[in-house]
Design a protein around this motif. Structure first.
Motif, PDB file in Angstrom:
ATOM      1  N   MET A  44      21.764  12.546   3.901  1.00 14.23           N
ATOM      2  CA  MET A  44      21.826  12.393   2.438  1.00 14.23           C
ATOM      3  C   MET A  44      22.137  13.736   1.812  1.00 14.23           C
ATOM      4  N   VAL A  45      23.071  13.781   0.857  1.00 17.44           N
ATOM      5  CA  VAL A  45      23.456  15.023   0.197  1.00 17.44           C
ATOM      6  C   VAL A  45      22.914  15.032  -1.223  1.00 17.44           C
ATOM      7  N   ALA A  46      22.154  16.079  -1.533  1.00 13.55           N
ATOM      8  CA  ALA A  46      21.610  16.223  -2.884  1.00 13.55           C
ATOM      9  C   ALA A  46      22.661  16.878  -3.767  1.00 13.55           C
ATOM     10  N   LYS A  47      23.001  16.270  -4.908  1.00 17.39           N
ATOM     11  CA  LYS A  47      24.000  16.796  -5.821  1.00 17.39           C
ATOM     12  C   LYS A  47      23.327  17.385  -7.044  1.00 17.39           C
ATOM     13  N   LEU A  48      23.900  18.495  -7.522  1.00 17.64           N
ATOM     14  CA  LEU A  48      23.418  19.105  -8.758  1.00 17.64           C
ATOM     15  C   LEU A  48      24.627  19.276  -9.655  1.00 17.64           C
ATOM     16  N   ARG A  49      24.936  18.236 -10.444  1.00 22.76           N
ATOM     17  CA  ARG A  49      26.102  18.224 -11.313  1.00 22.76           C
ATOM     18  C   ARG A  49      25.790  18.930 -12.632  1.00 22.76           C
ATOM     19  N   GLN A 102      31.196  23.839  11.831  1.00 20.72           N
ATOM     20  CA  GLN A 102      30.129  23.168  12.571  1.00 20.72           C
ATOM     21  C   GLN A 102      29.268  24.179  13.318  1.00 20.72           C
ATOM     22  N   SER A 103      29.924  25.129  13.974  1.00 19.49           N
ATOM     23  CA  SER A 103      29.189  26.145  14.720  1.00 19.49           C
ATOM     24  C   SER A 103      28.306  26.990  13.809  1.00 19.49           C
ATOM     25  N   LEU A 104      28.841  27.382  12.648  1.00 17.29           N
ATOM     26  CA  LEU A 104      28.084  28.205  11.718  1.00 17.29           C
ATOM     27  C   LEU A 104      26.905  27.454  11.112  1.00 17.29           C
ATOM     28  N   LEU A 105      27.183  26.277  10.561  1.00 12.90           N
ATOM     29  CA  LEU A 105      26.152  25.551   9.818  1.00 12.90           C
ATOM     30  C   LEU A 105      25.063  24.992  10.719  1.00 12.90           C
ATOM     31  N   SER A 106      25.389  24.693  11.947  1.00 14.43           N
ATOM     32  CA  SER A 106      24.391  24.121  12.861  1.00 14.43           C
ATOM     33  C   SER A 106      23.308  25.130  13.236  1.00 14.43           C
ATOM     34  N   LYS A 107      23.594  26.417  13.046  1.00 14.81           N
ATOM     35  CA  LYS A 107      22.635  27.460  13.437  1.00 14.81           C
ATOM     36  C   LYS A 107      21.756  27.934  12.286  1.00 14.81           C
ATOM     37  N   ILE A 108      22.036  27.473  11.082  1.00 12.15           N
ATOM     38  CA  ILE A 108      21.253  27.911   9.928  1.00 12.15           C
ATOM     39  C   ILE A 108      19.839  27.347  10.011  1.00 12.15           C
ATOM     40  N   GLN A 109      18.852  28.220   9.806  1.00 12.78           N
ATOM     41  CA  GLN A 109      17.453  27.835   9.950  1.00 12.78           C
ATOM     42  C   GLN A 109      16.823  27.324   8.655  1.00 12.78           C
ATOM     43  N   GLY A 110      17.225  27.903   7.518  1.00 13.81           N
ATOM     44  CA  GLY A 110      16.537  27.610   6.261  1.00 13.81           C
ATOM     45  C   GLY A 110      17.272  26.626   5.372  1.00 13.81           C
ATOM     46  N   ILE A 117      32.332  20.560   4.994  1.00 17.36           N
ATOM     47  CA  ILE A 117      30.941  21.013   5.007  1.00 17.36           C
ATOM     48  C   ILE A 117      29.993  19.838   5.214  1.00 17.36           C
ATOM     49  N   LYS A 118      30.266  18.722   4.543  1.00 19.38           N
ATOM     50  CA  LYS A 118      29.433  17.529   4.747  1.00 19.38           C
ATOM     51  C   LYS A 118      29.470  17.105   6.216  1.00 19.38           C
ATOM     52  N   GLY A 119      30.670  17.124   6.815  1.00 20.15           N
ATOM     53  CA  GLY A 119      30.795  16.724   8.205  1.00 20.15           C
ATOM     54  C   GLY A 119      30.122  17.670   9.166  1.00 20.15           C
ATOM     55  N   ALA A 120      30.052  18.953   8.791  1.00 22.41           N
ATOM     56  CA  ALA A 120      29.449  19.962   9.660  1.00 22.41           C
ATOM     57  C   ALA A 120      27.959  20.147   9.416  1.00 22.41           C
ATOM     58  N   GLY A 130      23.982  16.077   8.893  1.00 17.68           N
ATOM     59  CA  GLY A 130      23.070  15.192   8.179  1.00 17.68           C
ATOM     60  C   GLY A 130      21.964  15.912   7.419  1.00 17.68           C
ATOM     61  N   ARG A 131      21.997  17.240   7.401  1.00 18.45           N
ATOM     62  CA  ARG A 131      20.965  17.990   6.674  1.00 18.45           C
ATOM     63  C   ARG A 131      21.132  17.805   5.167  1.00 18.45           C
ATOM     64  N   ASP A 132      20.041  17.934   4.447  1.00 16.54           N
ATOM     65  CA  ASP A 132      20.003  17.680   3.013  1.00 16.54           C
ATOM     66  C   ASP A 132      20.344  18.959   2.248  1.00 16.54           C
ATOM     67  N   PHE A 133      21.624  19.328   2.216  1.00 16.16           N
ATOM     68  CA  PHE A 133      22.057  20.478   1.453  1.00 16.16           C
ATOM     69  C   PHE A 133      21.972  20.177  -0.047  1.00 16.16           C
ATOM     70  N   GLU A 134      21.790  21.235  -0.842  1.00 15.34           N
ATOM     71  CA  GLU A 134      21.904  21.120  -2.291  1.00 15.34           C
ATOM     72  C   GLU A 134      23.313  21.548  -2.684  1.00 15.34           C
ATOM     73  N   TRP A 135      23.864  20.882  -3.702  1.00 12.18           N
ATOM     74  CA  TRP A 135      25.246  21.123  -4.095  1.00 12.18           C
ATOM     75  C   TRP A 135      25.346  21.445  -5.579  1.00 12.18           C
ATOM     76  N   ILE A 136      26.212  22.420  -5.900  1.00 17.24           N
ATOM     77  CA  ILE A 136      26.630  22.680  -7.273  1.00 17.24           C
ATOM     78  C   ILE A 136      28.136  22.481  -7.289  1.00 17.24           C
ATOM     79  N   GLU A 137      28.609  21.596  -8.161  1.00 12.17           N
ATOM     80  CA  GLU A 137      30.042  21.348  -8.263  1.00 12.17           C
ATOM     81  C   GLU A 137      30.453  21.469  -9.732  1.00 12.17           C
TER      82      GLU A 137
END
Length: 246
Positions: free
Chosen positions: A1-6, A170-178, A200-203, A206-213
């Motif tokens: 699930m992706v959290a959006k901040l419009r 994918q390689s970069l984002l999969s290693k992020i801890q926080g 970014i969504k694909g990489a 499934g983590r719940d990133f916060e988004w500003i668009e």
């Protein structure tokens, strides 16, 4: 699930930051030299050295505008009692310059940056490493993602991030801890908005990133990003816990 901040939902965050002291016109702190194993690196420091550490990394282009692009975020974080470091990799020794700086080297360099922070009393620094938030723009977002593989990074902000192809992202984002916040601009002339977002969504795994668009502003740290990024850092303040050793 992706959290959006419009944008319509940013009003409370914008109001929150507008209540801070009017510091936008204040000159930034002077550059100081930090000695590293590669030679001197120029840095700017905002806020109290005893506060939670945030490191903000500029983009690829060598210009004063790029060096100063994070200043408003840094001022607002400093007003919220964060300790903010803004390094200038453009004037750094050759191995640290954009285009040559590698993920391995920037991770090795990070503890040296952390020596400027005094949130942990000096008597504990030999056994406890400080935690930090890292934010980066474009190339700097890639470097921030590289640093965010470290266990001590509690949150990372990726603004108009240049993360390479799908496998590299994918390689970069999969290693992020926080925690992760991503900021994109629809009329970005460097990164295609739709394909970057899907990549970014694909990489994300499934983590719940916060988004500003936001609709417009191009390939930069647009003003609409400032309040949400500060709010994101504030929400991670609770993660700056260094255990019972203190």
């Amino acid at each position: 699930m992706v959290a959006k901040l419009r944008l319509p939902r940013l009003l409370s965050a914008v109001v929150m930051c507008s209540l801070a002291p009017a510091v936008a016109n204040d000159p930034p702190p002077p550059w100081e030299a930090l000695e590293t194993e590669y030679g001197p690196l120029k840095i700017r420091e905002f806020g109290p050295a005893e506060g939670p550490l945030a490191v903000l990394i500029h983009g690829m282009k060598d210009s004063e505008q790029i060096r100063n692009e994070w200043n408003e975020v840094a001022r607002r974080l400093a007003a919220a009692s964060f300790h903010v470091l803004v390094p200038d990799f453009h004037s750094a020794p050759s191995p640290l310059r954009p285009g040559r700086l590698s993920g391995e080297v920037v991770r090795e360099l990070f503890p040296t940056l952390c020596t400027r922070n005094h949130m942990i009393p000096s008597r504990y620094k030999s056994v406890i490493r400080p935690k930090a938030i890292v934010m980066g723009k474009s190339w700097g977002a890639r470097m921030a993602a590289e640093v965010a593989a470290l266990d001590d990074i509690v949150a990372v902000g990726l603004v108009v991030p240049s993360l390479g192809d799908q496998d590299q992202a994918q390689s970069l984002l999969s290693k992020i801890q926080g925690r992760v916040m991503v900021g994109l601009v629809e009329d970005d002339e460097v990164l295609d908005f739709v394909s970057t977002r899907e990549k970014i969504k694909g990489a994300s795994g499934g983590r719940d990133f916060e988004w500003i668009e936001v609709k417009s502003g191009g390939h930069r740290v647009v003003p609409e990003f400032v309040a949400p990024l500060v709010q994101f850092a504030e929400s991670a303040r609770e993660l700056f816990v260094h255990g019972g050793e203190l």
